[in-house]
Design an enzyme around this catalytic site. Structure first.
Site, PDB file in Angstrom:
ATOM      1  N   CYS B 161       0.802  -1.240   0.000  1.00  0.00           N
ATOM      2  CA  CYS B 161       0.000   0.000   0.000  1.00  0.00           C
ATOM      3  C   CYS B 161       0.829   1.282   0.000  1.00  0.00           C
ATOM      4  O   CYS B 161       0.279   2.379  -0.092  1.00  0.00           O
ATOM      5  CB  CYS B 161      -0.958  -0.024   1.178  1.00  0.00           C
ATOM      6  SG  CYS B 161      -1.897  -1.560   1.181  1.00  0.00           S
ATOM      7  N   HIS B 294      -2.635   8.043   6.244  1.00  0.00           N
ATOM      8  CA  HIS B 294      -2.928   6.789   5.545  1.00  0.00           C
ATOM      9  C   HIS B 294      -4.374   6.402   5.880  1.00  0.00           C
ATOM     10  O   HIS B 294      -5.131   6.024   4.999  1.00  0.00           O
ATOM     11  CB  HIS B 294      -1.926   5.704   5.965  1.00  0.00           C
ATOM     12  CG  HIS B 294      -2.046   4.441   5.183  1.00  0.00           C
ATOM     13  ND1 HIS B 294      -2.023   4.418   3.810  1.00  0.00           N
ATOM     14  CD2 HIS B 294      -2.222   3.140   5.575  1.00  0.00           C
ATOM     15  CE1 HIS B 294      -2.164   3.160   3.393  1.00  0.00           C
ATOM     16  NE2 HIS B 294      -2.300   2.374   4.434  1.00  0.00           N
ATOM     17  N   HIS B 329      -9.665   2.393  -0.072  1.00  0.00           N
ATOM     18  CA  HIS B 329      -8.227   2.155  -0.057  1.00  0.00           C
ATOM     19  C   HIS B 329      -7.839   1.613  -1.433  1.00  0.00           C
ATOM     20  O   HIS B 329      -8.197   0.501  -1.794  1.00  0.00           O
ATOM     21  CB  HIS B 329      -7.887   1.159   1.043  1.00  0.00           C
ATOM     22  CG  HIS B 329      -6.411   1.005   1.273  1.00  0.00           C
ATOM     23  ND1 HIS B 329      -5.461   1.639   0.487  1.00  0.00           N
ATOM     24  CD2 HIS B 329      -5.717   0.307   2.206  1.00  0.00           C
ATOM     25  CE1 HIS B 329      -4.267   1.324   0.920  1.00  0.00           C
ATOM     26  NE2 HIS B 329      -4.387   0.521   1.963  1.00  0.00           N
TER      27      HIS B 329
END
Lengths: 347, 400
Positions: B161, B294, B329
């Protein structure tokens, strides 16, 4: 800033000690070379080993071997290359997902399927909090990690960078690539002039640093990568940038892979190296996207021991008279080309 | 090595917009892309909401100007990268500058490989090879680089990620080392069954729209998209008279070295990444005006990240929000997408709200921004991206 290779950990189709002169390797008469895995018990704790898939095991163990070889516990930075990542885990999760209609799945293979699993597991095992990258750019994956390590060593002194290339071949990937016509017929050996290459895999890790010491194998002068259309300009570029003439190269490891569709062209690309002894390496590791890391293992071992067995020398080439400058010219599918320039230690 | 790196072009595609302006309008208007998927082929269509781009692969192929039947990530990458180049106003063809394309993704052509595998598993002589030929992550980058006409330097980064934030680090570093003059850096990822089911096995998918930084957060919603910035050197900026959104003033990647998928409770890797990025920028903690977190919405991430922010910033915590409640995400794309958002926050002097926080996390001493802040002079922004394998990245952008 000079860049030295101070430690190597290599898992490939051959078992050999990089601190001793290269011996004759065993020849394979099939179209697929699988890794000879070493005894892991001195490298990875058994409990951790059991939880690792094969490619992670090979990656982590070769990393530990490289660190041990360099005499250090922990690198400052880790940067890896892998084209396929953790294929077996990917296949396990994908197969279950499809056969079980997206139900009753367990996380283990998904967790380990991430492309940076090897670099992450190395960091976890040795508690390395430094920069940690993974390049996944097909036939340039490993060379990009080497290039990045040179950048780091130009930025900071007294650091150790762990770099490497790791890729595995699975039954499925072998079957799929066979359907693309990538490989020779089953019992065609490497030297049979036919279409296709032989499948390979491997994990080769290196500790590189600014500091030359008793463990140092060789100096890395430069690495560069290009696609097919730029091969001759890149060769000229890497030589001129390092103030060398084509005739200065003593040994050139060439990524010929036994595929008669490409080998002549690949060989021609470096035919201007008028004094070079040409040596092969894919006969012993097979073809895979990060095979350049295996070539670096062989070239470094040769520079450390000043010895190149006859077996590695390609036909019409003579024994090298010196080992001052060594060039690795690799290609993957005749698309991804790279040059890595090494120099013998000046003592 | 002390060359400055400037951002001169932005491109983004996500479930909240097909380009930068649409995305920023959606963020201003608290619009979210979350909903049940129409195009993702899965048996879980009604189980998990996702942030899907409401275009078919063929429609995306047409927008990208590429042939059909390529992996979906290729189109997302190509569309956003083309926008970024156009926005920068740089003519790549015939340019005498050294141009690079550094792209990230985590799944390569997995979406088409899934279809191939379905047939291949039944009979290994079956399955259309065209569906698996672009399986490798690097293939996606290669296809897009060819379409863009970039060949001087092309690479692919895959660190879960944090992948596309790491593309921006590597692009910036190559400019600082005078190895490239212009770099299109970022990343892309499309939704696929593999990730939806994978994250489901970890039990971190919310069955409702996600709520990052809420005490009762239940997990993340997966999203898809792509985001790229055009990085240029001082020399290029001056020679071409380019506009600049921001300067890349700091970056760092660090490893948590705690667990393959979980963050350490005290957020060590997060802390190292943020503090080292700050150190590189030469800024003080109170210079940072905004942190685009994040903030995935998982219990573990938001708590570790929040604690790491408190450890670094103490009593002067900047404004914080997560835009993942809007976009979901997007995995290998999020660092690129959020870098674009950060640049636009500075250029429009706004700070985006963090949606759906009804009860702020009790263990944290700060409350994320809950509604749009306008006319705020946003000078320095931090963007965080954390991934599997303990991979933690923090970027700092400063107003140009």
């Amino acid at each position: 800033m000079a860049v030295f290779i101070n430690g190597i950990g290599s898992i490939s189709g051959q078992l050999f000690d990089t601190r001793h002169s290269l011996q004759e390797f065993e020849s394979h008469d099939t179209n697929r070379i699988t890794c000879k895995e070493p005894d892991y018990k001195d490298l990875v704790p058994p409990m951790q080993l059991r939880r690792m898939s094969r490619v992670v095991r090979m990656g982590v163990a070769s990393a530990k071997a490289a660190l041990k070889d360099a005499g250090i516990e922990k690198p400052t930075i880790i940067t890896m290359g892998t084209s396929y990542g953790c294929l077996a885990d990917t296949e396990v999760f994908l197969s279950k997902l499809l056969t079980q209609d997206e139900t009753m799945l367990t996380p283990t293979s998904f967790i380990q399927s991430t492309h940076n699993t090897v670099s992450g597991q190395i960091a976890l095992m040795i508690g390395c909090h430094g920069h940690n990258f993974t390049y996944v750019h097909r036939g340039h994956s490993f060379e990009t990690s080497l290039q990045e390590s040179i950048m780091w060593l130009n930025e900071q002194e007294d650091i150790n960078v762990l770099i490497g290339g790791v890729d595995e071949m699975t039954m499925h990937s072998f079957e799929i690539m066979s359907r693309f016509g990538t490989f020779k017929k089953e019992h065609d050996a490497f030297d049979i002039p036919s279409e296709g290459t032989i499948a390979g895999e491997g994990a080769n890790m290196f500790v590189v640093s600014n500091q030359q010491n008793d463990h140092t194998y060789a100096e890395v002068l430069d690495v560069c990568m290009c696609m097919t259309e730029d091969v001759s300009t890149q060769l000229d570029h890497i030589l001129s940038k390092n103030n060398l003439n084509a005739s200065d190269i003593n040994v050139c490891f060439v990524g010929v892979n036994g595929d008669n569709r490409y080998d002549e062209e690949i060989f021609n690309n470096v035919s201007s190296l008028s004094n070079a002894t040409f040596a092969g390496f894919k006969k012993w590791c097979g073809e895979y996207p990060t095979s350049g890391a295996f070539a670096l293992t062989l070239a470094s071992t040769m520079l450390y021991t000043k010895h190149l067995p006859e077996q590695f020398i390609l036909s019409n080439s003579k024994q090298p008279t010196d080992f001052n400058y060594v060039l690795i010219y690799n290609h993957y599918k005749n698309q991804y080309h790279s040059f890595t320039l090494l120099k013998k230690l000046s003592n | 090595m002390n060359h400055s790196v400037w951002i001169s072009g932005l491109g983004v595609i996500s479930s909240i917009g097909m380009n930068t302006n649409e995305n920023i309008d959606s963020l201003r208007n608290e619009k979210s892309g979350v909903g049940y998927p129409e195009f993702l082929h899965t048996l879980h269509k009604k189980d998990f909401p996702v942030c899907e781009i409401k275009k078919s692969n063929d429609e995306l192929a047409e927008i990208a100007g590429m042939r059909k039947e390529l992996p979906r990530t290729t189109y997302l990458s190509s569309i956003a990268a083309q926008e970024a180049i156009k926005d920068a106003g740089i003519q790549l063809e015939g340019s005498s500058f050294r141009i690079g394309f550094i792209s990230a993704n985590t799944l390569g052509g997995m979406d088409t490989s899934e279809f191939f595998y379905e047939e291949f598993l039944k009979d290994n002589t079956q399955g259309h090879l065209r569906q698996v030929i672009n399986h490798e992550c690097g293939s996606i980058t290669e296809l897009v680089a060819k379409h863009l006409g970039i060949r001087h330097f092309v690479t692919t980064i895959s660190t879960a990620c944090s992948s596309s934030a790491n593309s921006i680090i590597h692009g910036s570093r190559m400019i600082k080392h005078d190895m490239l003059d212009i770099v299109i850096a970022g990343g892309a990822d499309a939704l696929c069954r593999f990730t939806l089911n994978g994250f489901n096995t970890l039990m971190i998918l919310d069955t409702e729209p996600c709520k990052p930084f809420d005490e009762n957060r239940k997990g993340l919603n997966l999203g898809e998209g792509a985001g790229y910035v055009v990085l240029v050197s001082d020399k290029v900026k001056t020679a071409l008279g380019l506009k600049t959104y921001a300067k890349v003033s700091g970056y760092a990647n660090a490893n948590d070295a705690f667990h393959q998928t979980a963050s350490s409770p005290e957020g060590n890797g997060n802390y190292y990444a943020m503090s080292q990025a700050l150190e590189m920028s030469g800024l003080n903690t109170n210079d940072i005006d905004y942190i685009n977190a994040h903030g995935t919405g998982t219990s573990n991430n938001d708590s570790s990240e929040g604690i790491a922010i408190e450890r670094l910033f103490g009593n002067t915590i900047p404004m914080v929000s997560s835009t993942k409640a809007n976009t979901g995400h997007t995995l290998g794309a999020c660092g690129g997408i959020e870098a674009v958002y950060c640049c636009m926050a500075m250029s429009q002097n706004i700070i985006y709200p963090s949606l759906r926080i009804s009860t702020p996390i009790k263990e944290l001493n700060f409350i994320p921004v809950a509604s749009l802040i306008e006319s705020h002079d946003v000078k320095h922004v931090m963007s965080n991206s954390f991934g599997f394998g303990g991979n933690c990245t923090s970027l700092i952008f400063s107003k140009a």
